[in-house]
Design a protein around this motif. Structure first.
Motif, mmCIF file in Angstrom:
data_model
loop_
_atom_site.group_PDB
_atom_site.id
_atom_site.type_symbol
_atom_site.label_atom_id
_atom_site.label_comp_id
_atom_site.label_asym_id
_atom_site.label_seq_id
_atom_site.Cartn_x
_atom_site.Cartn_y
_atom_site.Cartn_z
ATOM 1 N N GLY A 1 0.812 -1.208 0.000
ATOM 2 C CA GLY A 1 0.000 0.000 0.000
ATOM 3 C C GLY A 1 0.842 1.253 0.000
ATOM 4 N N ARG A 2 0.222 2.359 0.460
ATOM 5 C CA ARG A 2 0.912 3.640 0.567
ATOM 6 C C ARG A 2 0.528 4.293 1.893
ATOM 7 N NH1 ARG A 2 3.517 7.214 -2.969
ATOM 8 N NH2 ARG A 2 2.691 6.285 -4.896
ATOM 9 N N HIS A 3 1.546 4.733 2.638
ATOM 10 C CA HIS A 3 1.308 5.488 3.862
ATOM 11 C C HIS A 3 1.018 6.952 3.511
ATOM 12 C CE1 HIS A 3 2.568 2.218 6.402
ATOM 13 N NE2 HIS A 3 3.798 2.213 5.944
ATOM 14 N N LEU B 1 5.283 4.247 -0.679
ATOM 15 C CA LEU B 1 4.792 2.934 -1.057
ATOM 16 C C LEU B 1 5.487 1.880 -0.211
ATOM 17 C CD1 LEU B 1 4.992 3.401 -4.914
ATOM 18 C CD2 LEU B 1 2.874 3.028 -3.642
ATOM 19 N N PHE B 2 4.767 0.806 0.108
ATOM 20 C CA PHE B 2 5.356 -0.234 0.950
ATOM 21 C C PHE B 2 4.891 -1.618 0.531
ATOM 22 C CE2 PHE B 2 1.464 1.112 3.231
ATOM 23 C CZ PHE B 2 0.812 -0.097 3.382
ATOM 24 N N SER B 3 5.716 -2.608 0.885
ATOM 25 C CA SER B 3 5.337 -4.010 0.766
ATOM 26 C C SER B 3 6.067 -4.761 1.862
ATOM 27 C CB SER B 3 5.706 -4.576 -0.606
ATOM 28 O OG SER B 3 5.319 -5.943 -0.695
ATOM 29 N N TYR B 4 5.305 -5.291 2.839
ATOM 30 C CA TYR B 4 5.873 -5.933 4.020
ATOM 31 C C TYR B 4 5.861 -7.460 3.890
ATOM 32 C CZ TYR B 4 5.301 -1.473 6.542
ATOM 33 O OH TYR B 4 5.360 -0.162 6.949
ATOM 34 N N GLU C 1 9.685 -7.910 10.571
ATOM 35 C CA GLU C 1 9.332 -7.878 9.163
ATOM 36 C C GLU C 1 10.402 -7.138 8.374
ATOM 37 O OE1 GLU C 1 5.366 -6.353 8.600
ATOM 38 O OE2 GLU C 1 4.448 -8.051 9.650
ATOM 39 N N VAL C 2 10.356 -7.329 7.059
ATOM 40 C CA VAL C 2 11.227 -6.620 6.130
ATOM 41 C C VAL C 2 10.333 -5.981 5.079
ATOM 42 C CG1 VAL C 2 13.016 -6.894 4.378
ATOM 43 C CG2 VAL C 2 13.237 -8.082 6.552
ATOM 44 N N GLU C 3 10.704 -4.772 4.644
ATOM 45 C CA GLU C 3 9.828 -3.956 3.801
ATOM 46 C C GLU C 3 10.561 -3.465 2.564
ATOM 47 O OE1 GLU C 3 7.386 0.303 4.345
ATOM 48 O OE2 GLU C 3 8.907 -0.326 5.792
ATOM 49 N N TYR C 4 9.929 -3.646 1.385
ATOM 50 C CA TYR C 4 10.317 -2.873 0.220
ATOM 51 C C TYR C 4 9.686 -1.491 0.361
ATOM 52 C CZ TYR C 4 11.444 -7.220 -2.409
ATOM 53 O OH TYR C 4 11.967 -8.413 -2.843
ATOM 54 N N GLY C 5 10.437 -0.439 0.037
ATOM 55 C CA GLY C 5 9.886 0.909 0.084
ATOM 56 C C GLY C 5 10.256 1.694 -1.155
ATOM 57 N N SER C 6 9.357 2.618 -1.554
ATOM 58 C CA SER C 6 9.621 3.443 -2.733
ATOM 59 C C SER C 6 8.802 4.719 -2.668
ATOM 60 C CB SER C 6 9.267 2.661 -4.011
ATOM 61 O OG SER C 6 9.600 3.397 -5.171
ATOM 62 N N ASP C 7 9.269 5.744 -3.384
ATOM 63 C CA ASP C 7 8.540 7.005 -3.579
ATOM 64 C C ASP C 7 8.209 7.690 -2.259
ATOM 65 O OD1 ASP C 7 7.413 9.052 -5.077
ATOM 66 O OD2 ASP C 7 5.425 8.109 -5.131
ATOM 67 N N LEU D 1 -3.966 6.798 13.118
ATOM 68 C CA LEU D 1 -4.517 6.009 12.019
ATOM 69 C C LEU D 1 -4.612 6.817 10.735
ATOM 70 C CD1 LEU D 1 -7.298 3.891 13.763
ATOM 71 C CD2 LEU D 1 -4.909 3.343 13.341
ATOM 72 N N PHE D 2 -4.889 8.101 10.839
ATOM 73 C CA PHE D 2 -4.946 8.952 9.649
ATOM 74 C C PHE D 2 -3.589 8.979 8.958
ATOM 75 C CE2 PHE D 2 -4.590 13.302 7.771
ATOM 76 C CZ PHE D 2 -5.503 13.115 6.747
ATOM 77 N N GLY D 3 -2.531 9.046 9.745
ATOM 78 C CA GLY D 3 -1.197 9.082 9.160
ATOM 79 C C GLY D 3 -0.714 7.745 8.659
#
Length: 337
Positions: free
Chosen positions: A249-251, A257-260, A268-274, A290-292
């Motif tokens: 998703g996206r925070h 952008l994230f993928s856990y 956990e380990v996360e791919y992150g971008s942008d 939660l909004f953030g």
């Protein structure tokens, strides 16, 4: 005092072989391997080191379970390294390695290190984006990828007993900058020599999905764009690794952008971008937790699904107020801005 980012993440794990297989599937480059230790290196020069949780070389820690047992932060010059060491030696035990690496603990007991770091410039060339009525990419397809190959270690996350007090240590003793404050949840911080939105997130161990005691939570590895993130995600799923708590998703905070993925290292380990990039002109913000946390995500935890989310985000023009030294000093509603 220019700390430029994470130089090494040192993991203590139950099964070194399984963790090596995980990080190879994740896309990291294995540089060395022995019975006691495996080391991966990324394009920027940062490293991931895998050791047995029983390895006597690992420092004692407040953290329970497996995962990152020490973070070595990279420093840009000998002069800055020695200035940091001289300051830290005034009130805590500090050990030096033959190469000059300094090992010590934060006020809350997190094992940390400082090491000279020749951080390499990472080259990327993300494809232009198209949108209805806007042709950023005309008569040209997006490039095809086969695997994700993370180039940077962007940030690390720990759940701690008092995230405010821990933040003060990193701010006052190591020169970290406040990026965001997430009400009753945690604080995002960046190194003084980095432009990443955050290199460290200190999470309240009693909030959200945290277990109520100190742990390593996750680490983020930077990839070029959403295509590389999703190609990596598909490969990890094909290899049988389990998706992490929030999925993809996206925070809203950091725009990232994230993928856990759940990791055999623990946490956990996360791919992150942008993600957003910041400098010292940036004004930190205070966020409803939660909004953030979410703009969108594929795996909504139960504690988010039916929550009433207040749309709250305000600039903290004075930063963290000087009298807020502990979570005990926070107002009942947690709001400071």
């Amino acid at each position: 005092m220019a700390i430029t980012g994470i130089e090494t993440l040192v993991y203590g794990v139950e099964n070194i072989n399984e963790c090596v297989a995980f990080f190879e599937d994740f896309g990291l480059n294995l540089k060395s391997r022995s019975e006691e230790c495996a080391q991966f290196q990324l394009a920027e020069g940062s490293k991931v080191e895998i050791r047995s949780i029983k390895d006597p070389s690992l420092p004692d820690s407040i953290l329970q379970g497996t995962g990152v047992r020490e973070v070595i932060w990279g420093v840009d010059s000998t002069e800055n390294l020695e200035a940091l060491v001289a300051s830290l030696k005034t009130d805590r035990d500090l050990r030096r390695d033959a190469d000059g690496t300094a090992h010590f603990k934060s006020d809350c007991g997190l094992p940390l290190g400082l090491r000279l770091y020749d951080k390499k410039k990472v080259l990327n060339c993300p494809d232009p984006l198209n949108a209805p009525g806007v042709a950023g990419r005309l008569n040209v397809s997006r490039k095809w990828r086969l695997r994700a190959r993370p180039k940077t270690i962007t940030h690390v996350v720990f759940a701690v007993e008092d995230f405010v007090a821990s933040h003060r240590f990193f701010e006052e003793r190591l020169g970290f900058r406040l990026s965001e404050y997430q009400i009753h949840l945690g604080i995002y911080m960046r190194c003084d020599g980095a432009s990443d939105h955050h290199n460290l997130f200190l999470l309240d161990m009693n909030s959200g999905s945290a277990p109520g005691y100190p742990i390593y939570h996750h680490a983020n590895f930077g990839v070029e764009d959403i295509d590389e993130l999703m190609v990596g995600t598909n490969h990890m799923k094909r290899r049988g690794w389990s998706v992490g708590g929030l999925g993809q998703g996206r925070h809203r905070i950091a725009s990232a952008l994230f993928s856990y993925f759940k990791s055999p290292t623990g946490g956990e380990v996360e791919y992150g971008s942008d993600s957003d990039y910041l400098d010292d002109n940036y004004v930190p913000r205070e966020w409803n937790a939660l909004f953030g946390l979410q703009s969108w995500m594929t795996e909504q935890p139960e504690w988010i699904k039916n929550a009433q989310i207040e749309w709250h985000a305000k600039h903290m023009t004075e930063g963290m107020p000087a009298h807020i030294r502990s979570i005990k000093d926070l107002p009942d509603d947690g709001k400071l801005a």
